[in-house]
Design an enzyme around this catalytic site. Structure first.
Site, PDB file in Angstrom:
ATOM      1  N   THR A  43       0.830  -1.206   0.000  1.00 16.24           N
ATOM      2  CA  THR A  43       0.000   0.000   0.000  1.00 16.24           C
ATOM      3  C   THR A  43       0.864   1.256   0.000  1.00 16.24           C
ATOM      4  OG1 THR A  43      -1.699  -1.182   1.237  1.00 16.24           O
ATOM      5  CG2 THR A  43      -1.839   1.208   1.208  1.00 16.24           C
ATOM      6  N   TYR A 106     -12.493  -3.545  -3.488  1.00 17.57           N
ATOM      7  CA  TYR A 106     -13.557  -3.063  -4.357  1.00 17.57           C
ATOM      8  C   TYR A 106     -14.600  -4.134  -4.665  1.00 17.57           C
ATOM      9  CZ  TYR A 106     -16.114  -0.500  -7.916  1.00 17.57           C
ATOM     10  OH  TYR A 106     -17.107   0.121  -8.610  1.00 17.57           O
ATOM     11  N   TYR A 132      -2.698 -10.357   3.946  1.00 12.69           N
ATOM     12  CA  TYR A 132      -2.703  -8.946   4.352  1.00 12.69           C
ATOM     13  C   TYR A 132      -4.150  -8.524   4.557  1.00 12.69           C
ATOM     14  CZ  TYR A 132      -1.771  -3.856   3.912  1.00 12.69           C
ATOM     15  OH  TYR A 132      -1.691  -2.491   4.106  1.00 12.69           O
ATOM     16  N   LYS A 162      -0.089 -10.183   7.827  1.00 12.00           N
ATOM     17  CA  LYS A 162       0.045  -8.784   8.237  1.00 12.00           C
ATOM     18  C   LYS A 162      -1.353  -8.334   8.621  1.00 12.00           C
ATOM     19  CE  LYS A 162       0.943  -4.072   6.650  1.00 12.00           C
ATOM     20  NZ  LYS A 162       1.296  -3.195   5.525  1.00 12.00           N
ATOM     21  N   ILE A 204       5.154  -4.964   9.723  1.00  8.66           N
ATOM     22  CA  ILE A 204       5.384  -4.386   8.396  1.00  8.66           C
ATOM     23  C   ILE A 204       4.957  -2.938   8.531  1.00  8.66           C
ATOM     24  CG2 ILE A 204       4.754  -4.432   5.964  1.00  8.66           C
ATOM     25  CD1 ILE A 204       4.452  -7.438   6.179  1.00  8.66           C
TER      26      ILE A 204
END
Length: 293
Positions: A43, A106, A132, A162, A204
């Site tokens: 990201t 989305y 994640y 994560k 992270i």
């Protein structure tokens, strides 16, 4: 499989294009300062605005520059399962240690859809997977039962998570449902300390981009159960954790890096814009508080 302070690397741009020279300097600095692994194209790396060719080049450069000194966890997530396979296949060939795979955004898949998505990745690629979970961005939450089901189904393929859900109870939930050796990494810098106290192995981190030595020292103190030192370092870093999100990320961290290094430009790609004046003030104050400027 992973532990320690792991920066989710920002991707530098210059005149709108990937600034490879600056990225190589960033990777080198991170390793010198004690980062335990590196995450390109997450990201913070603005993967959502990179073309596939750019995405793969960023991963390739990171692996080349790291040269085996630390593992590289390549961002491989996508809201298109087939494109995620493409990223993972490339990352494996390039030499990544694992792929960081975010919940599809989305599309808003159900839990059954998430299981089908990650199962397809596990069955059609050979790169180890780091789940994640960041529902604040993806809307979709990888629920505890789904994590447990996936790891039990693919224990040698899905090796870590994560967790940026902000729910610390999940660390214990995952430990109760899985082996205590399952690698849990915090995805929220401000929760790094309690996450590790509950059984996490590291983070992270966004903040580690600009404060890699402090973050590595902080993680070492936690791992050594030196809680007084860990709290002292956490106090130094805490304002920075929040300043990194004083505007749409990664604009604040890119501004912070530009304050620390003259070779790093603060530019982000549309639809993001550079950090606001208020955000820049917050970052400057936090950097001063941490003793970084």
């Amino acid at each position: 499989m992973f532990s320690g302070s792991i920066p989710a690397l920002a991707t530098p741009f210059r005149d709108g294009s990937f600034d490879e020279a600056a990225f190589r300097q960033l990777v080198e600095w991170q390793i010198e300062q004690g980062s335990a692994a590196l995450v390109p194209c997450g990201t913070t790396g603005e993967a959502s605005t990179l073309s596939n060719a750019e995405h793969h080049r960023v991963v390739e450069v990171c692996i080349e520059q790291a040269a085996g000194r630390v593992p590289v966890i390549a961002g491989c997530g996508s809201n298109d399962t087939i494109n995620a396979v493409l990223h993972m296949t490339f990352a494996k060939k390039a030499g990544a240690a694992a792929g960081l795979c975010v919940a599809p955004y989305y599309n808003r898949p159900s839990q059954a859809g998430l299981i089908a998505h990650f199962s397809y990745l596990a069955e059609n690629t050979t790169l180890p997977i780091v789940l994640y979970n960041v529902p604040s961005r993806t809307v979709t939450d990888i629920e505890d039962e789904t994590v447990v089901a996936l790891v039990k189904k693919y224990p040698d393929r899905i090796v870590a998570i994560k967790d940026a859900s902000g729910d610390l109870s999940r660390v214990a939930d995952h430990r109760m449902g899985l082996s205590k050796d399952f690698c849990q990494l915090s995805g929220n810098d401000e929760l790094w300390l309690p996450h590790n106290a509950a059984g996490g192995r590291g983070a992270i981190s966004v903040t580690a981009n600009v404060a890699p030595a402090l973050c590595a020292e902080f993680q070492a103190a936690i791992s050594a159960n030196e809680l007084s030192k860990a709290r002292e370092l956490n106090d130094r870093l805490f304002p920075l954790h929040y300043a990194m999100f004083s505007d749409a990320s990664p604009a604040p961290v890119k501004y912070a890096l530009s304050r620390v290094h003259d070779w790093f430009q603060p530019d982000v790609r549309l639809p993001l814009v550079n950090a606001s004046e208020a955000s820049r003030r917050a970052v400057d104050e936090a950097l001063e508080h941490a003793g970084l400027i």
